[in-house]
Write a protein that holds these residues in place. Sequence first.
Motif, PDB file in Angstrom:
ATOM      1  N   ARG A  54      -2.570   2.334  -6.728  1.00  0.00           N
ATOM      2  CA  ARG A  54      -3.530   1.126  -6.925  1.00  0.00           C
ATOM      3  C   ARG A  54      -3.220   0.005  -5.898  1.00  0.00           C
ATOM      4  O   ARG A  54      -1.795  -0.442  -5.664  1.00  0.00           O
ATOM      5  CB  ARG A  54      -3.055   0.514  -8.316  1.00  0.00           C
ATOM      6  N   SER A  55      -4.155  -0.723  -5.599  1.00  0.00           N
ATOM      7  CA  SER A  55      -3.874  -2.053  -4.757  1.00  0.00           C
ATOM      8  C   SER A  55      -3.141  -3.063  -5.676  1.00  0.00           C
ATOM      9  O   SER A  55      -3.571  -3.423  -6.646  1.00  0.00           O
ATOM     10  CB  SER A  55      -5.164  -2.457  -4.158  1.00  0.00           C
ATOM     11  N   SER A 108      -7.241  -3.036   0.210  1.00  0.00           N
ATOM     12  CA  SER A 108      -8.187  -3.138  -0.899  1.00  0.00           C
ATOM     13  C   SER A 108      -9.320  -2.447  -0.688  1.00  0.00           C
ATOM     14  O   SER A 108      -9.714  -1.725  -1.806  1.00  0.00           O
ATOM     15  CB  SER A 108      -8.364  -4.664  -1.019  1.00  0.00           C
ATOM     16  N   ASP A 111      -8.489   1.326  -1.712  1.00  0.00           N
ATOM     17  CA  ASP A 111      -8.606   1.649  -3.174  1.00  0.00           C
ATOM     18  C   ASP A 111     -10.040   1.433  -3.921  1.00  0.00           C
ATOM     19  O   ASP A 111     -10.438   2.233  -4.806  1.00  0.00           O
ATOM     20  CB  ASP A 111      -7.805   0.571  -3.669  1.00  0.00           C
TER      21      ASP A 111
ATOM     22  N   ALA B  97      -9.216  -7.484  -8.262  1.00  0.00           N
ATOM     23  CA  ALA B  97      -8.808  -6.182  -8.557  1.00  0.00           C
ATOM     24  C   ALA B  97      -7.374  -5.864  -8.596  1.00  0.00           C
ATOM     25  O   ALA B  97      -6.668  -5.292  -9.460  1.00  0.00           O
ATOM     26  CB  ALA B  97      -9.498  -5.213  -7.524  1.00  0.00           C
ATOM     27  N   GLN B  98      -6.754  -6.634  -7.537  1.00  0.00           N
ATOM     28  CA  GLN B  98      -5.359  -6.453  -7.517  1.00  0.00           C
ATOM     29  C   GLN B  98      -4.564  -7.080  -8.757  1.00  0.00           C
ATOM     30  O   GLN B  98      -3.516  -6.449  -9.236  1.00  0.00           O
ATOM     31  CB  GLN B  98      -4.685  -7.093  -6.404  1.00  0.00           C
ATOM     32  N   ASN B 101      -4.912  -4.692 -11.631  1.00  0.00           N
ATOM     33  CA  ASN B 101      -3.914  -3.452 -11.486  1.00  0.00           C
ATOM     34  C   ASN B 101      -2.686  -3.875 -11.804  1.00  0.00           C
ATOM     35  O   ASN B 101      -1.954  -2.982 -11.795  1.00  0.00           O
ATOM     36  CB  ASN B 101      -4.038  -3.213  -9.920  1.00  0.00           C
TER      37      ASN B 101
END
Lengths: 153, 261
Positions: A54-55, A108, A111, B97-98, B101
């Motif tokens: 995962r990023s 990014s 992913d 997104a990071q 996560n």
Amino acid sequence: MKINITVNGAEQAVDVADNALLSDVLRDALGLTGTHIGCDTSQCGACTVHLDGRSVKSCTILAGQADGGEVTTIEGIANGEELHPMQVAFRANHALQCGFCTPGMIMSAIDLVASSDEPLNAEQVREGLEGNICRCTGYHNIVKAVLDAQANM
Amino acid sequence: MHRFNFRQASSIAEAHSTHAASDDAVYIAGGMTLIPSLKLRLASPNDVVDLSRIDGLSTISSAGGVLSVGATARHCDVAQTTDIPALASLASRIGDAQVRNCGTIGGSLANNDPAADYPAAVVGLGATVHTNSRAIAGDEFFVDLFETALEDGEIITRVDFSIPSRAAYAKFANPASRFAIVGVMVAETSSGVRVGVTGAGACAFRMSSFEAALSSNMSASALDGIAVDSSEFNDDLHASAQYRANLVTVMAKRAVAQLTA
């Protein structure tokens, strides 16, 4: 303390300070300086790597939290001399200007595409890259590159 | 960065005893707030106790009309759940997104940022926050700015959400951080209509006047003319208190429109 991490397929045992960040381990202990530190405040995404697929922003993960994990950095995505399709697309679409944000953008973007079941549209790519900042503001070609790359991933 | 001892915990009991043995310890889960705070020296603990490797603490399960989300379940994991679409949608819009996560529901709730999204869900869906020692009703959990009902050293283990008949979450996001300037969860639950608001005040709260209006008429127009008291609202460079009060109504109407669509 000692941590064991797999970086780009190679197992590494690294002595780190308790307050070390994953980005410190990659850049300072392992010499993988393709992972860039842009802001060091979790905002710019230049330090993005993959942790267990995962990023993540490596400046906002403690080294100890990555112990036992598998990390992929920008140095680990090409197959020898053959660039990753995302790298090819960034080059073909002139998706970089100064290039500082590029490693994080690419990690990014990989992913983002890999974790999407359906082909992404431009709006979804822009939304999906929310965590990465390009201070050259070269977003237009970055989005084009990601759209281009997803056909070849 | 501030120097500290990193302590990996493999069980809740070990984490709790490590915390208790330290004169100044904090827990870390995803670290999305704590690590920036450590860098800025807003936090300067002697010991950082990692909860993220504790077996079973990130489990998400659904049974008997209850969605049970483990404390270290990440936002990206909650975003993939299907039992409560409004909750999944909320999780899919946290940060970027990071952050999704890494960030966890337990970390978000324990931190209780006034602009965090999850508190609106805990209040709006009437969730129950379970800890290593007790169960805390969602309505009782958020006390004040960055202050919760958790005792020193207490660890959130899971959050139980009763699955509502329908629910929707609308937020007006800060365009840079994606934190909620105002976020509103509207839900039809077995115990009636609930409206949970985040971003507007010191911590999440229910809008009982909206709940009463929507109980008799679940439509956006039912909220017309209901005054929102902004006297205790946040007032900062992002939005004035009055603007936030207006947003509470607008976001509630949008949530109702989604819910009834």
